[in-house]
Design a protein around this motif. Structure first.
Motif, PDB file in Angstrom:
ATOM      1  N   SER A   9      23.101  42.356  19.739  1.00  0.00           N
ATOM      2  CA  SER A   9      24.627  42.699  19.962  1.00  0.00           C
ATOM      3  C   SER A   9      25.233  41.961  18.776  1.00  0.00           C
ATOM      4  O   SER A   9      24.799  41.107  17.905  1.00  0.00           O
ATOM      5  N   VAL A  10      26.759  42.508  18.526  1.00  0.00           N
ATOM      6  CA  VAL A  10      27.510  41.901  17.490  1.00  0.00           C
ATOM      7  C   VAL A  10      28.358  40.998  18.043  1.00  0.00           C
ATOM      8  O   VAL A  10      29.142  40.996  19.078  1.00  0.00           O
ATOM      9  N   PHE A  11      28.485  39.811  17.645  1.00  0.00           N
ATOM     10  CA  PHE A  11      29.322  38.827  17.906  1.00  0.00           C
ATOM     11  C   PHE A  11      30.438  38.486  16.856  1.00  0.00           C
ATOM     12  O   PHE A  11      30.174  38.779  15.629  1.00  0.00           O
ATOM     13  N   THR A  12      31.482  37.880  17.263  1.00  0.00           N
ATOM     14  CA  THR A  12      32.657  37.727  16.305  1.00  0.00           C
ATOM     15  C   THR A  12      32.714  36.185  16.154  1.00  0.00           C
ATOM     16  O   THR A  12      32.854  35.364  17.297  1.00  0.00           O
ATOM     17  N   PHE A  17      30.474  31.272  17.681  1.00  0.00           N
ATOM     18  CA  PHE A  17      30.979  32.895  17.934  1.00  0.00           C
ATOM     19  C   PHE A  17      31.498  32.944  19.422  1.00  0.00           C
ATOM     20  O   PHE A  17      31.041  32.333  20.443  1.00  0.00           O
ATOM     21  N   ARG A  30      31.501  37.808  24.255  1.00  0.00           N
ATOM     22  CA  ARG A  30      32.604  38.549  25.348  1.00  0.00           C
ATOM     23  C   ARG A  30      32.170  38.599  26.872  1.00  0.00           C
ATOM     24  O   ARG A  30      30.982  38.524  26.996  1.00  0.00           O
ATOM     25  N   LYS A  78      32.192  45.926   6.929  1.00  0.00           N
ATOM     26  CA  LYS A  78      32.777  45.003   8.182  1.00  0.00           C
ATOM     27  C   LYS A  78      32.058  45.504   9.331  1.00  0.00           C
ATOM     28  O   LYS A  78      32.086  44.749  10.487  1.00  0.00           O
ATOM     29  N   ILE A 126      28.274  46.255  11.659  1.00  0.00           N
ATOM     30  CA  ILE A 126      26.881  45.775  11.527  1.00  0.00           C
ATOM     31  C   ILE A 126      25.984  47.106  11.745  1.00  0.00           C
ATOM     32  O   ILE A 126      26.171  47.759  12.934  1.00  0.00           O
ATOM     33  N   ASP A 141      35.158  37.422  11.568  1.00  0.00           N
ATOM     34  CA  ASP A 141      34.127  38.192  11.058  1.00  0.00           C
ATOM     35  C   ASP A 141      33.059  38.356  12.024  1.00  0.00           C
ATOM     36  O   ASP A 141      32.816  37.693  12.902  1.00  0.00           O
ATOM     37  N   CYS A 142      32.074  39.465  11.608  1.00  0.00           N
ATOM     38  CA  CYS A 142      31.191  39.790  12.633  1.00  0.00           C
ATOM     39  C   CYS A 142      29.660  39.404  11.992  1.00  0.00           C
ATOM     40  O   CYS A 142      29.475  39.575  10.986  1.00  0.00           O
TER      41      CYS A 142
END
Length: 267
Positions: A11-14, A30, A33, A59, A61, A117-118
């Motif tokens: 997964s993509v985390f911010t 991070f 969500r 920007k 992934i 950022d991710c």
């Protein structure tokens, strides 16, 4: 026997926030969500994971995928890390990074990371503890293992004892480590870990001076140190392999792509 396959997560985390814990440790927190909460509900704090680092200026992934054609300049680089902690109530996932300049992609990413950022993160769902539930431990690690050993200590119970050897760059990199167990920590300082480690010598000296001690041994460090101590405990001392756990986080002079000692495969 439970043969249920372990579920892998990507997964993509911010980034929520970032801070310097010491001159050579950066903590990145991070956001988790709402849709990511179920994914992390069965992931142990301190467990192994992969991070997927986007190239500079990218920007999004782009996870590496077999059979999927993606411009190689866009594909994320993969590195092995551990999560420092997972807090589902605060909805925070924390990873601590060792700072060693901007030559390595993970260190460079952490140095330059900003809120918003991710980062791609891969994990495995499992309730299995990092170490078996025993009464006495010998925990050994270089700077890359400080996060996982910190997590292990937090999970130890009252009445348990742990002798800990940790090698960091300098005295200012010592961290306050918390545990309900009885813990004795020895910090070693090594400003040039690429040129070798003090850990193997110190552990051999300690164990020879304490031959009656029969701990569960956990070693996480550079390839040469891990290999040497694995031989020491298994061959020279003849310890039961079931009471020895070793993990290679990096290999001096080689990038992770070139290192054959992989942790658990790409997640």
């Amino acid at each position: 026997m439970n043969n249920t396959p372990i579920k892998k997560i990507r997964s993509v985390f911010t980034v929520k926030n970032k801070s310097f814990l010491t001159p050579h440790f950066i903590r990145v927190v991070f956001d988790i969500r709402e849709d990511q909460l179920p994914l992390l509900s069965e992931v142990t704090s301190g467990s192994n994971n992969k991070i997927f680092i986007p190239p500079k200026g990218v920007k999004l992934i782009y996870f590496p995928e077999r059979g999927r054609e993606i411009n190689s300049e866009l594909v994320a680089k993969v590195r092995t890390y551990t999560n420092r902690s997972i807090d589902l109530e605060k909805r925070e996932l924390t990873i601590d990074f060792v700072v060693h300049g901007e030559n390595g992609p993970a260190s460079a990413w952490a140095i330059n990371a900003q809120a918003g950022d991710c980062l791609g993160i891969g994990m495995k769902q499992s309730h299995k503890p990092i170490l078996p539930n025993l009464e006495s431990y010998l925990l050994v690690g270089d700077a890359t293992a400080v996060p996982v050993i910190s997590a292990i200590l937090e999970q130890l119970a009252v009445g348990v004892t742990a002798k800990v050897f940790l090698e960091v760059t300098e005295k200012s990199d010592e961290l306050m480590l918390c545990s309900a167990a009885s813990v004795d920590i020895r910090w070693l300082y090594n400003p040039e870990p690429e040129r070798g480690s003090l850990l193997s010598h110190c552990i051999k000296q300690f164990q020879m001076n304490n031959p009656a001690q029969n701990n569960f041994v956990f070693v996480a460090a550079e390839y040469s140190t891990v290999k040497d101590l694995k031989v020491f405990f298994r061959v020279q001392l003849g310890w039961d392999p079931d009471f020895i756990s070793t993990t290679t986080y990096w290999k001096s002079g080689a990038s992770e792509e070139a290192t054959v000692e992989k942790q658990q495969g790409t997640l």
